[in-house]
Design a protein around this motif. Sequence first.
Motif, PDB file in Angstrom:
ATOM      1  N   UNK A 118     -24.206  51.221  26.932  1.00 39.36           N
ATOM      2  CA  UNK A 118     -23.836  49.847  27.215  1.00 39.36           C
ATOM      3  C   UNK A 118     -23.132  49.714  28.557  1.00 39.36           C
ATOM      4  N   UNK A 119     -23.287  48.543  29.163  1.00 39.67           N
ATOM      5  CA  UNK A 119     -22.696  48.288  30.477  1.00 39.67           C
ATOM      6  C   UNK A 119     -21.175  48.237  30.379  1.00 39.67           C
ATOM      7  N   UNK A 120     -20.666  47.501  29.387  1.00 43.16           N
ATOM      8  CA  UNK A 120     -19.208  47.407  29.228  1.00 43.16           C
ATOM      9  C   UNK A 120     -18.604  48.782  28.964  1.00 43.16           C
ATOM     10  N   UNK A 121     -19.294  49.591  28.171  1.00 45.10           N
ATOM     11  CA  UNK A 121     -18.783  50.926  27.876  1.00 45.10           C
ATOM     12  C   UNK A 121     -18.740  51.805  29.105  1.00 45.10           C
ATOM     13  N   UNK A 122     -19.783  51.765  29.926  1.00 40.52           N
ATOM     14  CA  UNK A 122     -19.786  52.552  31.157  1.00 40.52           C
ATOM     15  C   UNK A 122     -18.716  52.059  32.114  1.00 40.52           C
ATOM     16  N   UNK A 123     -18.582  50.736  32.205  1.00 34.69           N
ATOM     17  CA  UNK A 123     -17.553  50.180  33.097  1.00 34.69           C
ATOM     18  C   UNK A 123     -16.160  50.660  32.690  1.00 34.69           C
ATOM     19  N   UNK A 124     -15.885  50.664  31.400  1.00 38.32           N
ATOM     20  CA  UNK A 124     -14.583  51.121  30.913  1.00 38.32           C
ATOM     21  C   UNK A 124     -14.378  52.610  31.195  1.00 38.32           C
ATOM     22  N   UNK A 125     -15.438  53.408  31.017  1.00 37.43           N
ATOM     23  CA  UNK A 125     -15.325  54.850  31.274  1.00 37.43           C
ATOM     24  C   UNK A 125     -15.055  55.118  32.752  1.00 37.43           C
ATOM     25  N   UNK A 126     -15.722  54.386  33.626  1.00 40.23           N
ATOM     26  CA  UNK A 126     -15.492  54.555  35.061  1.00 40.23           C
ATOM     27  C   UNK A 126     -14.071  54.135  35.434  1.00 40.23           C
ATOM     28  N   UNK A 127     -13.585  53.064  34.800  1.00 37.20           N
ATOM     29  CA  UNK A 127     -12.207  52.638  35.047  1.00 37.20           C
ATOM     30  C   UNK A 127     -11.212  53.669  34.537  1.00 37.20           C
ATOM     31  N   UNK A 128     -11.621  54.443  33.532  1.00 37.75           N
ATOM     32  CA  UNK A 128     -10.783  55.504  32.979  1.00 37.75           C
ATOM     33  C   UNK A 128     -10.773  56.749  33.861  1.00 37.75           C
ATOM     34  N   UNK A 129     -11.596  56.739  34.906  1.00 33.37           N
ATOM     35  CA  UNK A 129     -11.565  57.832  35.865  1.00 33.37           C
ATOM     36  C   UNK A 129     -12.466  59.009  35.555  1.00 33.37           C
ATOM     37  N   UNK A 130     -13.564  58.785  34.816  1.00 30.75           N
ATOM     38  CA  UNK A 130     -14.448  59.905  34.512  1.00 30.75           C
ATOM     39  C   UNK A 130     -15.029  60.478  35.802  1.00 30.75           C
TER      40      UNK A 130
END
Length: 451
Positions: free
Chosen positions: A211-223
């Motif tokens: 999902x787009x929202x899930x990827x966006x959150x993961x990127x914001x988490x610094x993966x």
Amino acid sequence: MLRNDRDALSGIRGGTANEIAESLRERMERGLLGAGDALPPVRALAEALDVNRNTVMAAYRQLAQAGLVVSRGRAGTHVTGPATVAQDGFAADTVLRDVGTGNPDPARIPDPTSALTRIVGRPVLYGEPVIDRDLEAWADEWMRAALPPEKPMRLTITSGASDAIDRLLSTYLTRDDGVALEDPCFLASLNTVRLGGYRAVPVPVDDEGMTVDGLRAALADGVRAVVCTPRAQNPTGASITERRAEQLRAELAAHPYVLVIEDDHFSLLSRMPHASVIPSDHERWALVRSVSKFLGPDMCLAVTASDPETGSRLAQRLSPGTTWVSHLLQRLTHALVTDPEVRSGIEAAAVHYAERNAAFAEALRSEGLTVSTGDGLNLWVRLPSPARDVCGQLMRRGWLAPPGDEFLLSDDAARFHLRLTVHDLTETDAASLRRDLLAAVEATVGTRTVG
């Protein structure tokens, strides 16, 4: 188990989530916390360390994502043990009929006998090219067809997709770095991340893939890395649509140095087009394709196409160990994938898997169950009661199947799913499994409801 609250709190240090998690990890490594031991209650540890409860919760979440602890709701958070790591494949030491193997049909794996007689050539010596010339030419064409024609690319051969992903992550990441993984997740990828000491960051999967929202959150988490399955996601069977791929590329475009790994494990067997999430100008990327699903799990070979820098780093990671994949295996792979009869058999296998799964799914849907047919070797069945309860009832009826929470990172809905491998069942056995599954569901409905 820890004997009292003072024992549980003793020696734990830190003022941030990272520091607390590292302190607890150190205690596990020193044997002061063992499998099954309970971590201190969040409130008690927060008070002892004089930090916010959210800080302790974040530390526990880090440890859970690394597979070191598991939350048991009101029973608290407990240290896991080696036996909790689930694996794909046949279950050992059971008399039950295993319908959760995730294996291809043995009858659909090409017989290599005739090809073996054609691959013998002069021996390969140290210092020679690590990729066999004929396989390299075929693989170059195969991989370039899935990528923009102008994209610079380097090929590498590894001992399977998991080997490639493990080495790729180790080229750029260090311990506790975050890796975005699909949730629910392919067990091999989940175990690779956890055993590598990285932090698994869940990205939910729907019918169109990550999902787009899930990827966006993961990127914001610094993966620092993203591992995704463009087609036949395991266990859900979802494939990324071109619309979703475009959205995911837009999110990744702002993070060109995040390593993006596409594990296209079903490749030649897939009924879906390959929609890549890798932006055209991305700096760190890799497309990995194993041959194990269509040539057999014992053909431990995967082709990786990547940006030249990543390819160079991957080759360096190979040099201290295996150095190269056996040229005999490479030649055998090339002989099989270029054999018209074998390719015809692979296409027939693809049709077989799709038709058998679709028929079983339709039969379950006619009985009121929700099934994601998707693509791949498995079916993802939605249940009205917890999967572990249903699995228990199935065992009484002679069947063994993995509950959805074995593939779980954080998506609680997976607890109400079952992954089934049914393509190799006879019509009689398939009908028997459907009857027993419906009976198992009926026996467990009402014990708990979906939250």
